[in-house]
Design an enzyme around this catalytic site. Structure first.
Site, PDB file in Angstrom:
ATOM      1  N   HIS A 157      57.493  23.838 -59.038  1.00 34.09           N
ATOM      2  CA  HIS A 157      58.637  24.496 -58.409  1.00 34.09           C
ATOM      3  C   HIS A 157      58.199  25.831 -57.831  1.00 34.09           C
ATOM      4  O   HIS A 157      57.142  26.357 -58.177  1.00 34.09           O
ATOM      5  CB  HIS A 157      59.780  24.711 -59.410  1.00 34.09           C
ATOM      6  CG  HIS A 157      60.545  23.472 -59.716  1.00 34.09           C
ATOM      7  ND1 HIS A 157      60.160  22.561 -60.678  1.00 34.09           N
ATOM      8  CD2 HIS A 157      61.669  22.956 -59.142  1.00 34.09           C
ATOM      9  CE1 HIS A 157      61.030  21.566 -60.709  1.00 34.09           C
ATOM     10  NE2 HIS A 157      61.944  21.778 -59.792  1.00 34.09           N
ATOM     11  N   LYS A 161      61.667  30.302 -59.747  1.00 36.54           N
ATOM     12  CA  LYS A 161      62.407  29.558 -60.769  1.00 36.54           C
ATOM     13  C   LYS A 161      62.292  30.253 -62.109  1.00 36.54           C
ATOM     14  O   LYS A 161      61.202  30.631 -62.537  1.00 36.54           O
ATOM     15  CB  LYS A 161      61.860  28.132 -60.862  1.00 36.54           C
ATOM     16  CG  LYS A 161      62.673  27.265 -61.834  1.00 36.54           C
ATOM     17  CD  LYS A 161      62.303  25.806 -61.723  1.00 36.54           C
ATOM     18  CE  LYS A 161      63.034  24.941 -62.697  1.00 36.54           C
ATOM     19  NZ  LYS A 161      64.519  25.050 -62.552  1.00 36.54           N
TER      20      LYS A 161
HETATM   21  N1  LIG Z   1      70.877  19.925 -60.574  1.00 32.26           N
HETATM   22  C1  LIG Z   1      70.227  20.111 -59.415  1.00 32.26           C
HETATM   23  O1  LIG Z   1      70.171  19.214 -58.535  1.00 32.26           O
HETATM   24  C2  LIG Z   1      69.583  21.419 -59.137  1.00 32.26           C
HETATM   25  C3  LIG Z   1      69.715  22.437 -60.037  1.00 32.26           C
HETATM   26  N2  LIG Z   1      69.214  23.675 -59.756  1.00 32.26           N
HETATM   27  C4  LIG Z   1      69.504  24.725 -60.717  1.00 32.26           C
HETATM   28  O2  LIG Z   1      70.528  25.551 -60.182  1.00 32.26           O
HETATM   29  C5  LIG Z   1      70.378  26.889 -60.667  1.00 32.26           C
HETATM   30  C6  LIG Z   1      70.380  27.841 -59.494  1.00 32.26           C
HETATM   31  O3  LIG Z   1      69.212  27.611 -58.745  1.00 32.26           O
HETATM   32  P1  LIG Z   1      68.958  28.549 -57.440  1.00 32.26           P
HETATM   33  O4  LIG Z   1      70.076  28.397 -56.481  1.00 32.26           O
HETATM   34  O5  LIG Z   1      67.570  28.317 -56.991  1.00 32.26           O
HETATM   35  O6  LIG Z   1      69.025  30.004 -58.120  1.00 32.26           O
HETATM   36  P2  LIG Z   1      69.455  31.387 -57.466  1.00 32.26           P
HETATM   37  O7  LIG Z   1      69.006  32.455 -58.426  1.00 32.26           O
HETATM   38  O8  LIG Z   1      69.006  31.448 -56.051  1.00 32.26           O
HETATM   39  O9  LIG Z   1      71.067  31.313 -57.451  1.00 32.26           O
HETATM   40  C7  LIG Z   1      71.841  31.592 -58.583  1.00 32.26           C
HETATM   41  C8  LIG Z   1      73.088  32.314 -58.088  1.00 32.26           C
HETATM   42  O10 LIG Z   1      73.987  32.499 -59.183  1.00 32.26           O
HETATM   43  C9  LIG Z   1      74.568  33.775 -59.014  1.00 32.26           C
HETATM   44  N3  LIG Z   1      75.205  34.275 -60.222  1.00 32.26           N
HETATM   45  C10 LIG Z   1      74.682  35.037 -61.218  1.00 32.26           C
HETATM   46  N4  LIG Z   1      75.636  35.377 -62.099  1.00 32.26           N
HETATM   47  C11 LIG Z   1      76.796  34.819 -61.648  1.00 32.26           C
HETATM   48  C12 LIG Z   1      78.137  34.822 -62.107  1.00 32.26           C
HETATM   49  N5  LIG Z   1      78.502  35.474 -63.218  1.00 32.26           N
HETATM   50  N6  LIG Z   1      79.071  34.145 -61.389  1.00 32.26           N
HETATM   51  C13 LIG Z   1      78.721  33.482 -60.251  1.00 32.26           C
HETATM   52  N7  LIG Z   1      77.462  33.451 -59.743  1.00 32.26           N
HETATM   53  C14 LIG Z   1      76.521  34.117 -60.457  1.00 32.26           C
HETATM   54  C15 LIG Z   1      73.397  34.641 -58.555  1.00 32.26           C
HETATM   55  O11 LIG Z   1      73.865  35.865 -58.006  1.00 32.26           O
HETATM   56  C16 LIG Z   1      72.762  33.707 -57.529  1.00 32.26           C
HETATM   57  O12 LIG Z   1      73.326  33.897 -56.259  1.00 32.26           O
HETATM   58  C17 LIG Z   1      69.100  26.890 -61.500  1.00 32.26           C
HETATM   59  O13 LIG Z   1      69.449  26.712 -62.856  1.00 32.26           O
HETATM   60  C18 LIG Z   1      68.360  25.657 -61.004  1.00 32.26           C
HETATM   61  O14 LIG Z   1      67.502  25.096 -61.988  1.00 32.26           O
HETATM   62  C19 LIG Z   1      68.572  23.961 -58.577  1.00 32.26           C
HETATM   63  C20 LIG Z   1      68.398  22.967 -57.649  1.00 32.26           C
HETATM   64  C21 LIG Z   1      68.863  21.605 -57.888  1.00 32.26           C
HETATM   65  O1  LIG Z   2      65.206  25.537 -59.852  1.00 35.35           O
HETATM   66  C1  LIG Z   2      65.090  24.625 -58.963  1.00 35.35           C
HETATM   67  O2  LIG Z   2      64.790  24.827 -57.772  1.00 35.35           O
HETATM   68  C2  LIG Z   2      65.370  23.239 -59.412  1.00 35.35           C
HETATM   69  N1  LIG Z   2      65.822  23.066 -60.621  1.00 35.35           N
HETATM   70  C3  LIG Z   2      66.289  21.829 -61.164  1.00 35.35           C
HETATM   71  C4  LIG Z   2      65.596  21.534 -62.492  1.00 35.35           C
HETATM   72  O3  LIG Z   2      65.349  22.528 -63.247  1.00 35.35           O
HETATM   73  O4  LIG Z   2      65.360  20.348 -62.764  1.00 35.35           O
HETATM   74  C5  LIG Z   2      66.312  20.698 -60.166  1.00 35.35           C
HETATM   75  C6  LIG Z   2      65.270  20.766 -59.088  1.00 35.35           C
HETATM   76  O5  LIG Z   2      64.050  20.306 -59.601  1.00 35.35           O
HETATM   77  C7  LIG Z   2      65.152  22.112 -58.451  1.00 35.35           C
END
Ligand SMILES: NC(=O)C1=CN([C@@H]2O[C@H](COP(=O)(O)OP(=O)(O)OC[C@H]3O[C@@H](n4cnc5c(N)ncnc54)[C@H](O)[C@@H]3O)[C@@H](O)[C@H]2O)C=CC1
Ligand SMILES: O=C(O)C1=N[C@H](C(=O)O)C[C@H](O)C1
Length: 265
Positions: A157, A161
């Site tokens: 990643h 992350k």
């Molecule tokens: N299930 C899936 O398909 C995927 C899951 N993820 C997960 O999603 C999460 C976010 O990933 P990214 O977008 O890359 O992270 P990021 O750090 O870019 O975005 C997180 C956002 O949450 C906001 N945030 C923080 N505290 C908050 C609050 N109290 N209320 C509302 N928003 C708040 C931050 O300001 C930021 O804008 C991670 O845990 C990642 O592992 C990421 C990609 C795919």
């Molecule tokens: O943090 C990310 O970017 C992602 N997080 C998810 C995970 O922790 O599995 C999903 C995806 O791989 C991207």
């Protein structure tokens, strides 16, 4: 489906921006709210402009408006926990994508599932969830190999992350161990660990550049190896999956649903 009113929780984030873009472009949904925390510098800004779309007249706010019909969460664990309580009290369907929760935080989510329909998946990607089922099948076929099968999970990643290994890697490990019976989840190795125990699944988390997500499941045997790999090229695979999950979850009774339910796998 008339325009489903979607709130994007974590709207200023890498994923929140893509969910905003994908939802705004969808004919059956609209971005009804863009949510960030109280300390976010994005508060008051237009969610569309944050996502590079131009103005869509959805300002980033802290609170979820009353007309919202579903929430898609891509935030951080401590924010998700507070969101779950709000959705539970308002009977608001929820799509949870955030990973890296502690056991105690997971329990809070589990408690809410009695009251609201929730799609909870570490990856919303169609390709990843298909690969999970391919992994389940391979594990089933290989569980009785006499000389043993060494399973290792490698994930890559982007450098930003915050959690490791990925939630997706952990889910791959759960699938393998449920079919093959391993009980020891070994995260990395160093020193002189000696002969690899047969009861082990190894996890290795690479943090490199701007990789949006890549997973390889290695089934190592004597004389041959099987590798299953799935690679994201943009974050939109997750965003499209999350919107599909939102359209699905609003039609469900309270309970926990997976991407297999959403995708019909
Ligand atoms: N299930 C899936 O398909 C995927 C899951 N993820 C997960 O999603 C999460 C976010 O990933 P990214 O977008 O890359 O992270 P990021 O750090 O870019 O975005 C997180 C956002 O949450 C906001 N945030 C923080 N505290 C908050 C609050 N109290 N209320 C509302 N928003 C708040 C931050 O300001 C930021 O804008 C991670 O845990 C990642 O592992 C990421 C990609 C795919
Ligand atoms: O943090 C990310 O970017 C992602 N997080 C998810 C995970 O922790 O599995 C999903 C995806 O791989 C991207």
């Amino acid at each position: 489906m008339s325009n489903l009113k979607v709130a994007v929780h974590g709207a200023a984030g890498r994923m929140g921006q893509r969910v905003t873009a994908v939802t705004h472009a969808d004919k059956e949904a609209k971005v009804a709210a863009a949510i960030e925390g109280k300390s976010s510098p994005a508060l008051g800004k237009d969610a569309g402009e944050l996502a590079g779309l131009g103005k869509i007249d959805v300002p980033v706010t802290v609170d979820i408006p009353e007309d919202v019909e579903v929430v898609i969460d891509f935030s951080v664990p401590e924010a998700l926990i507070e969101l779950v309580k709000v959705c539970q009290s308002r009977k608001l369907p929820l799509v949870i994508a955030t990973t890296g929760l502690s056991p105690e935080q997971k329990q809070i989510v589990d408690n809410a599932i009695a009251d609201i329909p929730v799609v909870w998946a570490p990856s919303m990607s169609q390709a990843v969830n298909v690969t999970m089922e391919l992994t389940r099948l391979a594990s089933r076929f290989l569980k009785n190999v006499p000389e043993g099968v060494d399973v290792e999970i490698i994930e890559r990643h982007h450098r930003y992350k915050e959690d490791a290994p990925s939630g997706t890697a952990l889910r791959f490990g759960e699938i393998v161990s449920s079919e093959m019976g391993q009980t020891n989840h070994q995260h990395g190795r160093e020193g002189r660990p000696g002969l690899r125990p047969r009861d082990e699944i190894g996890y290795h988390a690479l943090r490199v550049g701007d990789n949006v997500g890549e997973h390889t499941i290695v089934f190592g045997m004597l004389g041959e190896t099987i590798e299953l790999s799935v690679k994201g090229s943009t974050r939109d695979s997750y965003a499209y999956g999350a919107l599909a999950a939102a359209k699905f979850v609003v039609k469900q009774k309270p309970g926990l649903y997976s991407m297999n339910d959403v995708l019909g796998l």
